[in-house]
Design an enzyme around this catalytic site. Structure first.
Site, PDB file in Angstrom:
ATOM      1  N   LYS A   1      -0.179 -12.538  -4.839  1.00  0.00           N
ATOM      2  CA  LYS A   1       0.156 -13.423  -3.729  1.00  0.00           C
ATOM      3  C   LYS A   1       0.380 -14.845  -4.215  1.00  0.00           C
ATOM      4  O   LYS A   1       0.928 -15.673  -3.526  1.00  0.00           O
ATOM      5  CB  LYS A   1      -0.963 -13.419  -2.690  1.00  0.00           C
ATOM      6  CG  LYS A   1      -1.012 -12.128  -1.926  1.00  0.00           C
ATOM      7  CD  LYS A   1      -1.833 -12.252  -0.674  1.00  0.00           C
ATOM      8  CE  LYS A   1      -1.803 -10.910   0.051  1.00  0.00           C
ATOM      9  NZ  LYS A   1      -2.700 -10.854   1.165  1.00  0.00           N
TER      10      LYS A   1
HETATM   11  N1  GLU Z   1      -4.992 -11.415   8.489  1.00  0.00           N
HETATM   12  C1  GLU Z   1      -4.801 -10.203   7.736  1.00  0.00           C
HETATM   13  C2  GLU Z   1      -3.896 -10.486   6.564  1.00  0.00           C
HETATM   14  O1  GLU Z   1      -3.138 -11.443   6.599  1.00  0.00           O
HETATM   15  C3  GLU Z   1      -4.184  -9.182   8.658  1.00  0.00           C
HETATM   16  C4  GLU Z   1      -4.590  -7.815   8.367  1.00  0.00           C
HETATM   17  C5  GLU Z   1      -4.189  -6.853   9.477  1.00  0.00           C
HETATM   18  O2  GLU Z   1      -2.971  -6.747   9.737  1.00  0.00           O
HETATM   19  O3  GLU Z   1      -5.068  -6.258  10.067  1.00  0.00           O
HETATM   20  O4  GLU Z   1      -3.924  -9.787   5.598  1.00  0.00           O
END
Ligand code: GLU
Length: 440
Positions: free
Chosen positions: A209
């Site tokens: 990332k």
């Molecule tokens: N906030 C999480 C992420 O960005 C989301 C995960 C989900 O979609 O449940 O990885």
């Protein structure tokens, strides 16, 4: 019985820019919602107070808008829903599904009881996924500062927002048993889960990332068209049903089905993205393309007056066939707009420093000066005359001119280029090189 309406969500954590992998997750949710006539919810998971930033939130919105992924509901911000999570936490304590747990350093948190929770997940893409029991430890749902943990806020929201399908990266598979257990404690039916395989970097390896070139904004700045990037991302893990590669948004929406998703990781392929972007660029009208190029020119300090719009369209047309992205135009065609361009040292060495170059440039300059009007045909006849008079091959005339006018040996057709540069610019640039030849 009426079929349930699809409700999906994209739930980014605003801790960084929008990553290519997350953009694909957003796109698949959007395509699925649009195909099913469902609802696409945007939810910002900003409960990590240290790592969430307003800048990241703004960039996510920008990227979503640029990609054309419009949402129907939200954006919801989890940081504005803290009361809801606290209420749910208390409810679970009340029912015995959760309990207070005090840690000397961290204070009193609320933990969820995992005992008896199921250890497998039914995934629409992968089928049944089993987990080892080490994952079924009790876990914190509300921290001592009253903030929820990711798994808790996510499950509460997926429940309250009536999400029917959770489509997300497979890095979240290990969270799913916890979220399922929470749904059990809410006494609610969980959504269906689809865990998307990762996108691997070129040359293998898991995509990090933190990798700079993996953000949507990087591609935008490099001059990729959002339609092309969307088309490319759609095919990184989804098979549209036959070997078609260029699909409009509507075609993607029409064809998008969950059973077309791939089970194995896909590989990012820049050459393919560039090819696709080139195809989208070629399909544009020169007028549209010129409009898209203006901000890139401006960024490079080049302003083109409205009165020269027709001329700009001709320059754009000369390059349209060969562009892989918009910023490349500025690099390749910079010499059309300013005398202030770099000379390629290899071209100077190989072409301008040849014995015949000076004579060629002088003779060509005089011949061009004498023309009434510049057209590709009369320039060609004129310069062939120069080659004959000096008893050199035509290339020996064309190459020094090309370098003097453009700074390098690779450019669009020489005669078309010369016509668009005009006599004044040609003579000025040839003079400059003649004058400086011994200093080059
Ligand atoms: N906030 C999480 C992420 O960005 C989301 C995960 C989900 O979609 O449940 O990885």
């Amino acid at each position: 019985m009426s079929q349930e309406t699809v409700r999906v969500r994209f739930a980014p954590s605003p801790t960084g820019f929008l990553h290519i992998g997350n953009a694909r997750t957003a796109l698949y949710n959007w395509l699925f919602a649009r195909h099913e006539g469902g609802t696409f919810v945007l939810r910002i998971e900003d409960t990590d107070r240290v790592r969430s930033t307003q800048e990241a939130i703004d960039k996510i919105f920008d990227a979503m808008k640029w990609l054309g992924l419009d949402w129907d509901e939200g954006p919801y911000f989890q940081s504005e829903r803290l009361e809801i999570y606290r209420t749910y936490g208390q409810k679970l304590v009340g029912s015995g599904a959760a309990y207070e747990s005090t840690d000397e350093e961290k204070g009193t948190a609320i933990k969820f009881r995992m005992e008896g929770a199921a250890t497998s997940v039914e995934d629409l893409l992968h089928g049944r996924i089993n987990f080892d029991s080490s994952l079924i430890e009790d876990f914190v749902i509300l921290k001592s500062d009253g903030f929820p943990t990711y798994n808790f806020a996510c499950a509460v929201d997926d429940h309250l927002m009536k999400i029917t399908h959770v489509i997300r990266g497979d890095d979240h598979i290990s969270n799913t048993p916890k979220q399922l257990a929470l749904f059990g404690a809410f006494g609610a039916e969980p959504p269906k889960y689809v865990h998307l395989p990762m996108i691997h970097k070129e040359g293998g390896g898991k995509e990090s990332k933190r990798e700079g070139a993996q953000f949507v904004g990087t591609y935008r700045e490099a001059g990729f068209l959002s339609d092309a990037l969307v088309n490319f991302l759609a095919l990184l893990g989804w098979y549209p049903g036959e070997d078609v590669e260029i699909l409009s948004r509507q075609e993607m929406i029409d064809r998008f089905r969950l059973d077309g998703l791939g089970k194995t990781p896909s590989q990012f392929n820049l050459a393919k993205l560039e090819w696709m972007n080139g195809a989208y660029i070629r399909a544009m009208s020169p007028e549209d393309l010129a409009t898209r190029l203006v901000p890139f020119l401006r960024e490079a300090g080049i302003e083109v007056d409205e009165s020269r719009r027709d001329w700009l369209l001709q320059v754009v047309t000369l390059y349209q066939e060969r562009l892989k992205n918009l910023s490349e135009f500025v690099e390749k065609a910079r010499f059309f707009f300013t005398d202030d361009f770099e000379f390629d040292p290899a071209a100077v060495e190989k072409v301008l420093k040849k014995d015949s170059a000076l004579a060629v440039l002088k003779e060509s300059r005089a011949a061009i000066e004498a023309l009434d009007e510049l057209t590709p045909e009369c320039l060609e006849a004129d310069l062939r005359g120069v080659a004959e008079r000096l008893s050199v091959g035509f290339k020996k005339v064309a190459q020094p001119l090309r370098v003097a006018l453009t700074g390098g040996t690779a450019s669009a057709g020489l005669f078309e280029t010369m016509v668009l540069l005009g006599k004044e610019t040609i003579t000025r640039r040839v003079d400059r090189v003649i004058e400086k030849l011994d200093q080059l």
